[in-house]
Motif scaffolding. Structure first.
Motif, PDB file in Angstrom:
ATOM      1  N   ASN A  35    -124.779  17.428  42.188  1.00 12.70           N
ATOM      2  CA  ASN A  35    -124.418  17.741  40.810  1.00 12.70           C
ATOM      3  C   ASN A  35    -124.422  16.459  39.981  1.00 12.70           C
ATOM      4  O   ASN A  35    -124.087  15.393  40.485  1.00 12.70           O
ATOM      5  CB  ASN A  35    -123.015  18.365  40.749  1.00 12.70           C
ATOM      6  CG  ASN A  35    -122.910  19.599  41.620  1.00 12.70           C
ATOM      7  OD1 ASN A  35    -123.717  20.504  41.535  1.00 12.70           O
ATOM      8  ND2 ASN A  35    -121.909  19.620  42.475  1.00 12.70           N
ATOM      9  N   LEU A  36    -124.764  16.608  38.717  1.00 15.14           N
ATOM     10  CA  LEU A  36    -124.826  15.481  37.800  1.00 15.14           C
ATOM     11  C   LEU A  36    -124.022  15.819  36.565  1.00 15.14           C
ATOM     12  O   LEU A  36    -124.123  16.922  36.032  1.00 15.14           O
ATOM     13  CB  LEU A  36    -126.296  15.226  37.429  1.00 15.14           C
ATOM     14  CG  LEU A  36    -126.631  13.949  36.684  1.00 15.14           C
ATOM     15  CD1 LEU A  36    -126.239  12.723  37.490  1.00 15.14           C
ATOM     16  CD2 LEU A  36    -128.128  13.926  36.387  1.00 15.14           C
ATOM     17  N   SER A  37    -123.209  14.875  36.112  1.00 18.05           N
ATOM     18  CA  SER A  37    -122.349  15.100  34.964  1.00 18.05           C
ATOM     19  C   SER A  37    -122.426  13.907  34.030  1.00 18.05           C
ATOM     20  O   SER A  37    -122.335  12.761  34.473  1.00 18.05           O
ATOM     21  CB  SER A  37    -120.905  15.280  35.452  1.00 18.05           C
ATOM     22  OG  SER A  37    -120.011  15.347  34.385  1.00 18.05           O
ATOM     23  N   ARG A  38    -122.581  14.184  32.748  1.00 16.60           N
ATOM     24  CA  ARG A  38    -122.519  13.129  31.733  1.00 16.60           C
ATOM     25  C   ARG A  38    -121.216  13.318  30.977  1.00 16.60           C
ATOM     26  O   ARG A  38    -120.926  14.419  30.504  1.00 16.60           O
ATOM     27  CB  ARG A  38    -123.713  13.243  30.785  1.00 16.60           C
ATOM     28  CG  ARG A  38    -123.714  12.154  29.746  1.00 16.60           C
ATOM     29  CD  ARG A  38    -125.025  12.154  28.972  1.00 16.60           C
ATOM     30  NE  ARG A  38    -124.973  11.122  27.961  1.00 16.60           N
ATOM     31  CZ  ARG A  38    -125.194  11.331  26.687  1.00 16.60           C
ATOM     32  NH1 ARG A  38    -125.519  12.537  26.253  1.00 16.60           N
ATOM     33  NH2 ARG A  38    -125.122  10.339  25.829  1.00 16.60           N
ATOM     34  N   SER A  39    -120.454  12.253  30.861  1.00 10.29           N
ATOM     35  CA  SER A  39    -119.159  12.335  30.182  1.00 10.29           C
ATOM     36  C   SER A  39    -119.032  11.216  29.171  1.00 10.29           C
ATOM     37  O   SER A  39    -119.444  10.085  29.425  1.00 10.29           O
ATOM     38  CB  SER A  39    -118.010  12.218  31.194  1.00 10.29           C
ATOM     39  OG  SER A  39    -118.037  13.285  32.104  1.00 10.29           O
ATOM     40  N   ARG A  40    -118.438  11.545  28.055  1.00 12.59           N
ATOM     41  CA  ARG A  40    -118.161  10.534  27.044  1.00 12.59           C
ATOM     42  C   ARG A  40    -116.838   9.841  27.383  1.00 12.59           C
ATOM     43  O   ARG A  40    -115.979  10.398  28.060  1.00 12.59           O
ATOM     44  CB  ARG A  40    -118.087  11.176  25.672  1.00 12.59           C
ATOM     45  CG  ARG A  40    -119.376  11.892  25.308  1.00 12.59           C
ATOM     46  CD  ARG A  40    -119.597  11.966  23.822  1.00 12.59           C
ATOM     47  NE  ARG A  40    -120.788  12.723  23.503  1.00 12.59           N
ATOM     48  CZ  ARG A  40    -122.024  12.243  23.557  1.00 12.59           C
ATOM     49  NH1 ARG A  40    -122.240  11.015  23.942  1.00 12.59           N
ATOM     50  NH2 ARG A  40    -123.059  12.991  23.236  1.00 12.59           N
TER      51      ARG A  40
END
Length: 151
Positions: A35-40
């Motif tokens: 899984n890949l997640s982009r978070s600010r």
């Protein structure tokens, strides 16, 4: 607590860099999903845990995150900032509540030992501001998902 810390050796040259993320032979269970997640910056994801045995391998691919792991029985806490300034992978037994805070904008990968089943998810939560961990986060007003806000 059995969190396994795997230092990543970064090989740099004029083209950029290369690192080996993981070897299956080094893990107690095989990876079944990535899984890949982009978070600010300021986002907290978790704390989540899995009762049916899913473990997670965490790697911050870009930026910096603070990983927090809580042993729900003993109250023992593990935390480490990983990413650009600390290239490390963390193998976390899923029975422990775990999550992370994006200290910068971040790209985060978690490789897991079980496939996600939307019909019967093995996702349970502990509030991000549980008294055992609330002092660890760098923010007191994180950006949360609706699910994490209601844990």
């Amino acid at each position: 607590m059995n969190v396994r810390r795997i230092p990543l050796t970064v090989h740099e040259d004029e083209r950029g860099w290369f690192t080996e993320l993981v070897r299956a032979s080094a893990l107690p269970k095989p990876i079944k999903q990535a899984n890949l997640s982009r978070s600010r910056k300021g986002v907290i994801r978790g704390l989540h845990y899995h009762e049916r045995g899913q473990d997670d391998l965490f790697v911050c691919l870009f930026g910096m995150v603070r990983v927090v792991v809580l042993d729900r029985e003993s109250g023992e806490v593990f935390t480490e900032d990983i990413g650009d300034d600390n290239p490390v992978a963390l193998y976390v037994p899923g029975v422990h509540a775990h999550g992370y805070e994006a200290l910068t904008d971040a790209l985060f990968a978690y490789l897991v030992t079980e496939e996600y089943d939307p019909a019967d998810p093995d996702e349970h939560g502990v509030p991000w501001d549980d008294e055992r961990v609330r002092h660890i986060w760098s923010t007191t007003s994180p950006v949360l998902s609706a699910r994490d806000a209601s844990s």
